[in-house]
Design an enzyme around this catalytic site. Sequence first.
Site, mmCIF file in Angstrom:
data_model
loop_
_atom_site.group_PDB
_atom_site.id
_atom_site.type_symbol
_atom_site.label_atom_id
_atom_site.label_comp_id
_atom_site.label_asym_id
_atom_site.label_seq_id
_atom_site.Cartn_x
_atom_site.Cartn_y
_atom_site.Cartn_z
ATOM 1 N N ASP A 77 0.848 -1.106 -0.061
ATOM 2 C CA ASP A 77 -0.039 0.083 0.081
ATOM 3 C C ASP A 77 0.764 1.210 0.067
ATOM 4 O O ASP A 77 1.572 1.508 1.064
ATOM 5 C CB ASP A 77 -0.805 -0.006 1.239
ATOM 6 C CG ASP A 77 -1.678 1.225 1.339
ATOM 7 O OD1 ASP A 77 -3.196 1.082 0.832
ATOM 8 O OD2 ASP A 77 -1.366 2.235 1.937
ATOM 9 N N TYR A 82 2.897 9.761 -0.318
ATOM 10 C CA TYR A 82 3.827 9.106 0.590
ATOM 11 C C TYR A 82 5.467 9.521 -0.176
ATOM 12 O O TYR A 82 6.408 9.288 0.400
ATOM 13 C CB TYR A 82 3.802 7.659 0.548
ATOM 14 C CG TYR A 82 2.698 7.159 1.295
ATOM 15 C CD1 TYR A 82 1.822 8.020 2.211
ATOM 16 C CD2 TYR A 82 2.308 5.796 1.327
ATOM 17 C CE1 TYR A 82 0.891 7.785 2.667
ATOM 18 C CE2 TYR A 82 1.068 5.271 1.839
ATOM 19 C CZ TYR A 82 0.444 6.350 2.712
ATOM 20 O OH TYR A 82 -0.863 5.914 3.335
ATOM 21 N N LYS A 107 -2.822 5.803 -4.009
ATOM 22 C CA LYS A 107 -4.019 6.637 -3.663
ATOM 23 C C LYS A 107 -3.564 8.088 -4.312
ATOM 24 O O LYS A 107 -2.577 8.715 -4.395
ATOM 25 C CB LYS A 107 -4.001 6.860 -2.149
ATOM 26 C CG LYS A 107 -4.093 5.593 -1.335
ATOM 27 C CD LYS A 107 -3.991 6.158 0.309
ATOM 28 C CE LYS A 107 -3.639 5.025 1.054
ATOM 29 N NZ LYS A 107 -2.456 4.286 0.984
ATOM 30 N N HIS A 140 -7.586 9.642 -1.510
ATOM 31 C CA HIS A 140 -6.908 9.496 -0.175
ATOM 32 C C HIS A 140 -7.783 10.338 0.882
ATOM 33 O O HIS A 140 -7.506 9.991 2.132
ATOM 34 C CB HIS A 140 -5.470 10.368 -0.154
ATOM 35 C CG HIS A 140 -4.422 9.983 0.825
ATOM 36 N ND1 HIS A 140 -3.100 9.799 0.497
ATOM 37 C CD2 HIS A 140 -4.650 9.399 2.057
ATOM 38 C CE1 HIS A 140 -2.485 9.333 1.495
ATOM 39 N NE2 HIS A 140 -3.418 8.796 2.559
#
Length: 305
Positions: A77, A82, A107, A140
């Site tokens: 994930d 990120y 996401k 997200h």
Amino acid sequence: MKRREFIKLSAAGATAMSGLNLFASEAKFESSKMIDVKFNNGVKMPILGLGVWKIPDLKECQRVVEDAFNAGYRMIDTAQAYRNEEAVGAAFSASGLKRDEVFITSKIATQNLSMDGVLRSFEESMKKLGLKQVDLMLLHAPAGDALGAWKGLESLYKQGRVRAIGISNFYGKILKELLDKSEIKPVLNQVETHPYLQHFAVQKEFEAYGMIMQAWSQFGNGMNGVLKEPILAQIGQKYNKTAAQVILRWLIQRGVSVIPKTTHKERLLENIDVFDFSLSDEDFTAIAKLERNERLFSGWGREDI
């Protein structure tokens, strides 16, 4: 009691303590033990995977994901926010695994939540991941033009660019509005869930909408002391498991997907070693007493919006 106090007396535990190769063949997770969840469109996903939040260093993230693959993980994930999608892609490319053997989630970042933003940023994500198709793409959080963004995901799904589409941190009015106005229903909603925020009613609601619930911050992100809870330690003693393993097993038995994050090899092995025991009704009753309805991240997933 500390999370690592209980080390299972097995080949994995022995190698961890000896400093030898943690991913020797006898230490690897047996993939046949993994449980899948089935989405409302028929796509299946491993119920447990690795989350890579807060691993922004690309070399470290690639190493962690490669270690996870070696340990038997088959679901990763990541997210645009990120800033490590390329590390996930590089780790997969180096793994030698077939594309259909690995489930990859990403996401759409909040600043890209519009139809055009989704379509544009999706192509950037695919380039970083080195993929032609991603298994699951989520919005997200509810921000910007969330409904327009969902239309963008629906378009990508119809084109076959994504196998499934879902959401993260959607509750209340915004969730119901999206469901009412969507052509394709989300398969999954990823939300903060741990023993201090158990979300049984939320899970029931999601399932009524045909969505799997996936937990993030299963261990309270190391901020709320949940891993030091005596109740979890006592339950773990019965099964020779850590508090972390008890939490993961508790969620998995509920049918909640989990994506624990770690950068440590021994914890990768520990976190996936949760399919050889089951919690009793008595254990569930004890854990239920830990409920505080306590959010660690108040800005994410308000139920009144």
